[in-house]
Design an enzyme around this catalytic site. Structure first.
Site, mmCIF file in Angstrom:
data_model
loop_
_atom_site.group_PDB
_atom_site.id
_atom_site.type_symbol
_atom_site.label_atom_id
_atom_site.label_comp_id
_atom_site.label_asym_id
_atom_site.label_seq_id
_atom_site.Cartn_x
_atom_site.Cartn_y
_atom_site.Cartn_z
ATOM 1 N N TYR A 29 54.544 -17.265 -73.514
ATOM 2 C CA TYR A 29 55.884 -17.408 -72.963
ATOM 3 C C TYR A 29 55.845 -17.804 -71.529
ATOM 4 C CZ TYR A 29 60.568 -16.210 -71.021
ATOM 5 O OH TYR A 29 61.569 -16.024 -70.253
ATOM 6 N N GLY A 96 68.651 -4.535 -75.969
ATOM 7 C CA GLY A 96 68.525 -3.458 -74.864
ATOM 8 C C GLY A 96 67.215 -2.682 -74.834
ATOM 9 N N TYR A 132 66.817 -7.663 -63.299
ATOM 10 C CA TYR A 132 66.414 -6.660 -62.411
ATOM 11 C C TYR A 132 67.549 -6.586 -61.110
ATOM 12 C CZ TYR A 132 61.642 -6.610 -64.086
ATOM 13 O OH TYR A 132 60.788 -6.617 -64.910
#
Length: 160
Positions: A29, A96, A132
């Protein structure tokens, strides 16, 4: 902790092959698969010797997410809870799971009484940065990350 058919728990030695596979997925990734040189055997050895801790997210018996952490030492703050990586399998994203892993890590950090929780995020990783930014986090533009590969260490020491 269980909800949404997902369990967050402390990793065990038998989880290390799945942990290694997710680390490889993260390296791909981040377009850095060529830099992922840690072997499953080394990962098992290092985990067994307490060099790092790990939380796993498990769905239907499959590890679909991980959070690796360790405890470096700050001369100013004492023990630090350092989050090395959070990885959720691409097929399990959007549920989540990353947040649940991070929340559990923060509980561990609080219980450990650390002086700081720290981690890094790549400047181009917008999904992580958005994640974040939903928290009371300090983004530090003052510090520059430095590192040396084993080859660079060898090259430097030869020149001494």
């Amino acid at each position: 902790m269980e909800s949404n058919a997902c369990t967050i728990r402390a990793a065990v030695l038998d989880d290390m092959p799945a942990v290694h596979a997710l680390i490889a997925e993260l390296a791909a990734y981040e377009k850095a698969a060529h830099e992922h040189t840690n072997s499953p055997e080394q990962l098992k050895h290092d985990f067994a010797n307490g060099y790092f801790g790990c939380l796993v997210a498990e769905q239907e018996g499959e590890v679909v997410g991980i959070l690796l952490y360790c405890f470096p030492y700050s001369t100013w703050k004492g023990r630090v809870f350092y989050v090395e990586d959070i990885v959720v399998k691409e097929s399990a994203r959007g549920q989540g799971i990353g947040k649940r892993l991070f929340d559990e890590a923060l509980r561990l950090a609080q219980a450990a009484g650390v002086g700081r929780v720290a981690w890094q995020v790549l400047e181009w990783n917008e999904p992580a940065i958005r994640f974040y930014k939903r928290m009371p986090v300090t983004f530090d533009a003052e510090w520059i990350n430095c590192r040396m590969t084993p080859g660079q260490v060898e090259e430097y020491l030869k020149g001494l």
